[in-house]
Scaffold this motif. Structure first.
Motif, PDB file in Angstrom:
ATOM      1  N   GLY A 263       0.847  -1.192   0.000  1.00  0.00           N
ATOM      2  CA  GLY A 263       0.000   0.000   0.000  1.00  0.00           C
ATOM      3  C   GLY A 263       0.876   1.234   0.000  1.00  0.00           C
ATOM      4  N   ASP A 264       0.677   2.110   0.989  1.00  0.00           N
ATOM      5  CA  ASP A 264       1.492   3.322   1.104  1.00  0.00           C
ATOM      6  C   ASP A 264       2.708   3.121   2.003  1.00  0.00           C
ATOM      7  OD1 ASP A 264      -0.262   4.735  -0.516  1.00  0.00           O
ATOM      8  OD2 ASP A 264      -1.531   5.334   1.175  1.00  0.00           O
ATOM      9  N   ASP A 265       2.839   1.927   2.593  1.00  0.00           N
ATOM     10  CA  ASP A 265       3.913   1.681   3.544  1.00  0.00           C
ATOM     11  C   ASP A 265       5.034   0.863   2.911  1.00  0.00           C
ATOM     12  OD1 ASP A 265       2.416   2.946   5.558  1.00  0.00           O
ATOM     13  OD2 ASP A 265       1.348   1.072   5.988  1.00  0.00           O
ATOM     14  N   VAL A 266       6.242   1.067   3.425  1.00  0.00           N
ATOM     15  CA  VAL A 266       7.383   0.237   3.052  1.00  0.00           C
ATOM     16  C   VAL A 266       7.716  -0.632   4.260  1.00  0.00           C
ATOM     17  CG1 VAL A 266       9.819   0.177   2.419  1.00  0.00           C
ATOM     18  CG2 VAL A 266       8.301   1.903   1.409  1.00  0.00           C
TER      19      VAL A 266
ATOM     20  N   ARG B 256      -0.597 -12.583   4.012  1.00  0.00           N
ATOM     21  CA  ARG B 256      -0.467 -11.715   2.844  1.00  0.00           C
ATOM     22  C   ARG B 256       0.931 -11.107   2.765  1.00  0.00           C
ATOM     23  NH1 ARG B 256      -3.979  -9.344  -0.570  1.00  0.00           N
ATOM     24  NH2 ARG B 256      -5.744 -10.093   0.647  1.00  0.00           N
ATOM     25  N   GLU B 257       1.430 -10.584   3.907  1.00  0.00           N
ATOM     26  CA  GLU B 257       2.748  -9.950   3.891  1.00  0.00           C
ATOM     27  C   GLU B 257       3.858 -10.997   3.772  1.00  0.00           C
ATOM     28  OE1 GLU B 257       3.175  -6.927   3.370  1.00  0.00           O
ATOM     29  OE2 GLU B 257       1.102  -6.322   3.705  1.00  0.00           O
ATOM     30  N   ALA B 258       3.642 -12.182   4.327  1.00  0.00           N
ATOM     31  CA  ALA B 258       4.622 -13.251   4.176  1.00  0.00           C
ATOM     32  C   ALA B 258       4.747 -13.640   2.710  1.00  0.00           C
ATOM     33  CB  ALA B 258       4.223 -14.455   5.018  1.00  0.00           C
TER      34      ALA B 258
END
Length: 270
Positions: free
Chosen positions: A214-217, A229-231
């Motif tokens: 999204g907008d985050d790193v 999802r992030e994995a």
């Protein structure tokens, strides 16, 4: 009841394939999952089942689904050896005269699932090769479900019946921990013990990875516990060919190690 191959003395490929066929003989409808190690010959019992059902006129058509077009040709060639004629990369479920069925890609079906649904008949056997390429909420998975909703027999084949994004696979049953429950299984451990596959050594690499969500790193190593999802995004970042210190370096080191093993006399190292 889902089950697994009973372990006895060292087992040949044909032994577990016979076991799979015995289980398939009692199968009438619904999904049936064969989970077997890569190289264990999942194609054989699937095609022997197709030949038997066609000869008894239990089914009149066979549809084999594959991830890629070359695989449709490989399935057609393997089927022809057993007397089952499949048209590779067909445009629809109804093959030309003198053919028993078709072998097509998931993408072709997903391109027009309604058209396939209108033409496919309930007396069709659907064989799903590498079923883990399907995801219930993704295009291939939803297209597959729509196209073959009227077909009572789905034979699912996979050496790895799970997805990195944790999306359920259509037709697969899961236990309380979200693990796939196959109707017949032949594990990598069994294949190694039986001499079908060689032991595999997993050499781990780690480091800090960063990706945009999204907008985050987000920055993380593989030691950090993340959401599914992030994995999945972390894994895809790790295997990206755009990171010079990632997959390209790993492959270069693997190539050097393999070349060294072959030069030392182990010529069939792979």
């Amino acid at each position: 009841m889902p089950g697994s191959l009973t372990r006895t003395s060292p087992t040949s490929l044909r032994a577990w394939q016979r076991h799979a066929l015995e289980r398939l003989e009692n199968w009438r409808e619904g999904p049936f999952l064969i989970s077997a190690a890569p190289g264990a010959g999942k194609t054989r019992p699937a095609l022997e089942l197709a030949r038997d059902l066609l000869s008894r006129k239990t089914v009149r058509r066979v549809v084999v689904l594959c991830p890629t077009t070359p695989l449709t040709r490989q399935w057609a060639a393997a089927a022809a050896i057993l007397g089952v004629q499949l048209q590779p990369d067909a445009a629809g479920p109804n093959p030309p005269r003198d053919f028993h069925g078709v072998a097509v890609t998931y993408a072709r079906v997903a391109g027009d699932p309604g058209g396939w649904a209108a033409k496919v008949s309930p007396d069709t056997l659907v064989i799903v090769d590498e079923a883990h390429h399907l995801g219930e909420d993704l295009a291939w998975g939803t297209g597959f479900r729509r196209a073959f909703a009227s077909v009572p027999r789905w034979l699912l084949l996979s050496g790895t019946p799970f997805r990195s994004d944790a999306t359920p696979i259509p037709g697969v049953h899961y236990d309380g921990d979200g693990m796939a429950v196959p109707d017949v299984s032949y594990t990598n451990a069994q294949a190694v013990e039986d001499g079908v596959c060689r032991p595999v050594a997993f050499v781990t690499f780690d480091g800090t990875l960063s990706w945009r969500s999204g907008d985050d790193v987000i920055e993380s190593s593989f030691e950090t516990v993340l959401t599914a999802r992030e994995a999945s995004r972390r894994y895809r970042t790790a295997i990206s060919t755009e990171l010079p210190d990632g997959l390209p370096r790993i492959l270069k080191e693997a190539h050097a190690k393999l070349s060294s093993l072959r030069a030392d006399g182990h010529r069939d190292a792979g």
